[in-house]
Enzyme design. Sequence first.
Site, short mmCIF file in Angstrom:
data_model
loop_
_atom_site.label_atom_id
_atom_site.label_comp_id
_atom_site.label_asym_id
_atom_site.label_seq_id
_atom_site.Cartn_x
_atom_site.Cartn_y
_atom_site.Cartn_z
CB CYS A 291 -13.01 17.83 12.53
SG CYS A 291 -14.25 18.54 11.46
CD GLU A 292 -17.93 12.14 11.45
OE1 GLU A 292 -17.29 11.09 11.56
OE2 GLU A 292 -19.15 12.23 11.65
CG HIS A 293 -18.64 17.69 10.44
ND1 HIS A 293 -18.87 18.00 11.77
CD2 HIS A 293 -19.48 16.66 10.15
CE1 HIS A 293 -19.81 17.20 12.24
NE2 HIS A 293 -20.19 16.38 11.29
CG HIS A 294 -14.67 21.41 8.48
ND1 HIS A 294 -15.39 21.32 9.66
CD2 HIS A 294 -15.31 22.31 7.70
CE1 HIS A 294 -16.43 22.15 9.59
NE2 HIS A 294 -16.40 22.75 8.42
CB CYS B 33 -12.72 22.82 11.28
SG CYS B 33 -13.73 22.24 12.64
CD GLN C 232 -14.24 17.72 22.05
OE1 GLN C 232 -13.88 18.59 21.27
NE2 GLN C 232 -14.33 17.94 23.34
CG HIS D 204 -12.86 21.20 17.33
ND1 HIS D 204 -13.51 20.12 16.78
CD2 HIS D 204 -12.88 20.99 18.67
CE1 HIS D 204 -13.90 19.30 17.74
NE2 HIS D 204 -13.54 19.81 18.90
ZN ZN Z 1 -14.91 20.62 11.64
#
Ligand code: ZN
Length: 194
Positions: free
Chosen positions: A81-84, A152, A122, A150
């Site tokens: 996941c590119e956010h976390h 995260c 995703q 996920h």
């Molecule tokens: Zn995430």
Amino acid sequence: MPNHTTIDKKKIREAVRLLLEGIGEDPDRDGLRDTPDRVARMYEEIFGQGEEDPHVALSKKFDEHHHEVVLVKGITFFSMCEHHLMPFFGMAHIAYIPNGHIVGISKLARVVESFARRPQVQERMTSQIADIINQELKADGVAVVCEAVHTCMTMRGVKQPSASVITSAMRGAFEKNVTSRTEIMALIYGKSTA
Ligand code: ZN
């Protein structure tokens, strides 16, 4: 389009060392001494160039006058996941309606792997897989459904360990025609339409 750049392991080692200091650890203690290098090698494996470019994988087509749905269910993928920068993983299901050409089934797994090997969301990964198959095969329809857990979301934040995320991307006949879309979802989720 994959834009894999060269993996700079020196930068990763430096960053992991800083990160360990940031969480109050001593990066020189026994158990952590080799961690920056291990993580750098792991990231090279996770984010590095896959074995085969997805365009190349899909360029090996076979002429086949099969105009019914081809469905490949349960392609396992692991992504980040590119956010976390936390893993998300699950299954991709790919269906297409050939228009004169089919591809080897393993090539579809290559495509999934290739788009998973990068910081991702995703939703975008699902669309990218559908778009490249649509472009390369000029198929009459493409349907991609991904379902993933996920980390995260399961081990931090809202802590929902049993929640999974399902995304779909429909192109061509599957986008235009409700019946085709309903049929393919029933095939993917194992319900008989007979
Ligand atoms: Zn995430």
